[in-house]
Scaffold this active site. Structure first.
Site, PDB file in Angstrom:
ATOM      1  N   ARG A   1      37.194  44.204  35.202  1.00 45.15           N
ATOM      2  CA  ARG A   1      36.154  43.733  36.134  1.00 45.15           C
ATOM      3  C   ARG A   1      35.972  42.246  35.933  1.00 45.15           C
ATOM      4  NH1 ARG A   1      32.546  47.269  35.271  1.00 45.15           N
ATOM      5  NH2 ARG A   1      33.451  48.588  36.877  1.00 45.15           N
TER       6      ARG A   1
ATOM      7  N   SER B   1      24.598  12.375  74.504  1.00 39.20           N
ATOM      8  CA  SER B   1      24.559  11.450  73.374  1.00 39.20           C
ATOM      9  C   SER B   1      23.224  10.735  73.391  1.00 39.20           C
ATOM     10  CB  SER B   1      25.704  10.434  73.476  1.00 39.20           C
ATOM     11  OG  SER B   1      25.496   9.357  72.576  1.00 39.20           O
TER      12      SER B   1
END
Length: 368
Positions: free
Chosen positions: A293, A254
């Site tokens: 399609r 950290s």
């Protein structure tokens, strides 16, 4: 996954599909055999910039339109009219995607097998260890650690089996302009079977250009892989908390809290799995493909499907790394039990043995 879904691989697969189509139509007497050979040679030479083919395809309509222009330029004039005979661009895009999905599922299966190996090894090491079972995130009753590991292992083994069955039945897509095979002059089924045989794929009962079942099924398997990996990674994260500390995982740091030890590998697995589900929704939950399609839903698959497999692969890879490097603290686990008496584990042990046996059969089958 980056290799399988890169621009070069995608265009190469389309060229392989065009080659298979040429030979299939030649076998049916629709184009000369010499034309099929010329098309194969032209496709084998590839293209200079696959990235441009894919990028320009968005403006042209599909990348196949751009690709066909390049291949025709490489063909003798007398053979150029025979390229792409009877097909439409969706046939090429979809079948190329199926070939990539076959590769991607194989890669996913092998990565999952790595998780299975790590879990089976852990079961063997910790067969007699006891830990606190937890329900609703609270201490419940003592359980074998092997039982918890087997509950992680069983879904992995089952998923690998499902993936292998799915890979064996992936179908080509070939239907022509509106999907009814009319462009093949009454010999459509013969062409489809020859086409499928060339590519090592299945021949579907009917073209699936507007029914995305094969694509959705593959995406669902990838999502499941991410979820299986996420379950393991989430449990490892919980067990690695300092308040529990039964598992030690590889950690990152950290910037503002030097004391923190963040299990970043497990975090990465969880993040990737959640991203996978989010991307997959654009395929699994897509609006129905309209008529013959789709206008949009089909095109979304072009970028969504690769991302699904990228994220699923990342989740599985990260979880595998966590398991491979995890260290179980038997003393801390014993302390957390607080002297609680161990229950009769005979049934659990039998179930664990059953899971391990299923795993062994899977791995023996893979080796054979």
């Amino acid at each position: 996954m980056r290799q399988i879904w890169c621009a070069s691989a995608r265009v190469t697969r389309m060229l392989e599909v065009e080659t298979a189509l040429a030979h299939a139509t030649a076998e049916a007497g629709m184009i000369p055999v010499s034309a099929a050979s010329a098309i194969e040679a032209a496709c084998a030479s590839g293209v200079a910039s696959p990235e441009s083919v894919l990028a320009d395809g968005w403006n042209a309509g599909t990348p196949v339109i751009v690709l066909l222009e390049l291949v025709r330029k490489a063909l003798p004039a007398e053979h150029a009219p025979h390229l792409h005979f009877g097909a439409t661009t969706q046939d090429i895009v979809d079948t190329a995607a199926i070939l990539q999905l076959r590769d991607a599922l194989d890669a996913l299966s092998r990565s999952l097998a790595g998780i299975a190996d790590a879990l089976a090894a852990a079961i063997e090491r910790h067969g007699a260890d006891w830990v606190v079972g937890r329900t609703l995130l609270q201490p419940a009753l003592p359980i074998r650690l092997a039982w918890r590991l087997a509950c992680w292992l069983e879904p992995v083994v089952e998923l690998v089996e499902h993936i292998e069955r799915a890979r064996a039945t992936l179908p080509v897509q070939l239907g022509g302009p509106v999907g009814d095979l009319s462009s093949f002059r009454g010999d459509g089924e013969r062409v489809v079977h020859a086409f499928a045989k060339r590519l090592g794929l299945g021949a579907p009962a009917i073209p699936w250009h507007a029914d995305r079942g094969p694509i959705v099924a593959c995406v669902a398997l990838a999502v499941r892989a991410g979820s299986v990996a996420e379950k393991i990674a989430t449990d490892l994260l919980l067990l690695s908390q300092r308040e529990i500390a039964e598992v030690e995982l590889p950690v990152g740091g950290s910037s503002s809290m030097p004391h923190k030890r963040n299990a970043i590998g497990a975090v990465r697995a969880v993040a990737a799995a959640r991203a996978c589900r989010g991307v997959a929704s654009s395929v699994i939950d897509a609006p129905a493909h309209e008529l013959e399609r789709a206008a949009g839903s089909w095109h979304a698959e072009w970028f969504a499907v690769p991302l699904v497999f990228h994220t699923a692969g990342a989740a599985v890879e990260a979880t595998n790394a966590c398991l491979t490097n995890a260290v179980f603290d038997a003393r801390r686990a014993s302390d957390n039990l607080g002297g609680a008496p161990a229950p009769n584990a005979a049934d659990a042990d039998r179930l664990v043995a059953r899971v391990v046996e299923r795993y062994r059969k899977l791995r023996e089958g893979a080796r054979s």
